[in-house]
Design a protein around this motif. Structure first.
Motif, short mmCIF file in Angstrom:
data_model
loop_
_atom_site.label_atom_id
_atom_site.label_comp_id
_atom_site.label_asym_id
_atom_site.label_seq_id
_atom_site.Cartn_x
_atom_site.Cartn_y
_atom_site.Cartn_z
N TYR A 89 6.26 -2.09 3.51
CA TYR A 89 4.97 -1.41 3.45
C TYR A 89 3.87 -2.33 3.99
O TYR A 89 3.97 -3.55 3.88
N ASP B 172 0.87 -1.17 0.00
CA ASP B 172 0.00 0.00 0.00
C ASP B 172 0.91 1.23 0.00
O ASP B 172 1.38 1.68 1.05
N LEU B 173 1.15 1.77 -1.18
CA LEU B 173 2.11 2.87 -1.32
C LEU B 173 1.57 4.19 -0.80
O LEU B 173 2.31 5.18 -0.76
N THR B 174 0.31 4.22 -0.42
CA THR B 174 -0.22 5.45 0.19
C THR B 174 0.19 5.54 1.66
O THR B 174 0.07 6.60 2.28
N ALA B 175 0.68 4.43 2.21
CA ALA B 175 1.15 4.41 3.60
C ALA B 175 2.66 4.64 3.63
O ALA B 175 3.33 4.65 2.59
N SER B 176 3.21 4.78 4.81
CA SER B 176 4.64 5.01 4.95
C SER B 176 5.40 3.69 4.93
O SER B 176 4.92 2.67 5.44
N LYS C 144 -1.89 -3.87 0.93
CA LYS C 144 -3.13 -3.33 0.38
C LYS C 144 -4.27 -4.31 0.71
O LYS C 144 -4.06 -5.53 0.68
N ASN D 63 -8.80 -5.04 -2.89
CA ASN D 63 -8.36 -4.01 -3.84
C ASN D 63 -7.22 -4.47 -4.74
O ASN D 63 -6.76 -3.70 -5.59
#
Length: 209
Positions: free
Chosen positions: A37, A27-31, A40, A44
């Motif tokens: 990481y 999940d690249l929206t997280a740090s 996801k 999804n």
């Protein structure tokens, strides 16, 4: 016999957990964290998470080294998250070079697609291993050791590399010394290089100090 019976539920539990964790698409929206990481949500995840097209085209050559390295690490290819591997494309123009560098977190496998590449590494006993790798041949660099690649002959070369980590890390020796704020007197003291030469190299690579 009793200890073996005791272990059976544990083994079954471990196997069941593994089967439920076939992958962990990043999940690249997280740090990013030291352990990678977060995953996801499975709902999804799509097939597109497991394909990456970024290595299909040549990278833009950097003038100073006449080479380009295009990564497919977890940050570019989220499907490799937690799988312990990643890749990159190496484009070398005539005389192109990837200077001495190391990957603290991974071993590296070089696969030459076209042309010839002179590759080598220095081990912890200061023994040097060098070979000219031809099209279709492979060369391996052990984890953490200084190594390099140079286009052999008058033509350029293309190769792909595979790493034993989703994020192998990178430290280029020349940049660490001459593109940083590492004070010139200390570089001279620790490398035995002439200070004037160090200042010249810092001028080329943009370092200070």
């Amino acid at each position: 016999m009793l200890p073996i019976l005791f272990l059976i539920p544990l083994l079954l539990s471990t196997t069941s957990h593994a089967s439920n964790q076939d992958f962990c698409v990043a999940d690249l929206t997280a740090s990013d964290t030291p352990s990678g990481y977060p995953c996801k949500p499975a709902a999804n995840v799509t097939s597109s998470d497991f394909i990456y097209t970024g290595l299909s085209a040549p990278g833009e050559l950097i003038k100073l080294i006449n080479a380009a390295v295009t990564p497919a690490f977890v940050g570019q290819f989220p499907g490799v998250n937690s799988l312990g591997l990643s890749a990159a494309r190496l484009d070398l123009g005539p005389g192109g070079v990837v200077p001495l560098h190391s990957h603290p977190g991974a071993s590296e496998l070089l696969i030459v697609k076209s042309g010839h590449i002179t590759a080598g590494f220095v081990d912890s006993a200061n023994s040097v291993y060098i070979a000219t790798v031809k099209t279709g041949e492979l060369f391996v660099f052990p984890q953490g050791l200084l190594h390099f690649q140079v286009a052999a002959g008058k033509k350029g070369a293309v190769a792909f590399v595979v790493f034993s980590s989703t994020n192998p890390g990178l430290q280029i020796l020349d940049f660490a010394l001459f593109a940083s704020s590492f004070p010139t007197p200390l570089i001279s003291k620790t490398t035995f290089l002439d200070p004037e030469l160090i200042k010249k190299l810092k001028g080329v690579l943009g370092g200070s100090g």
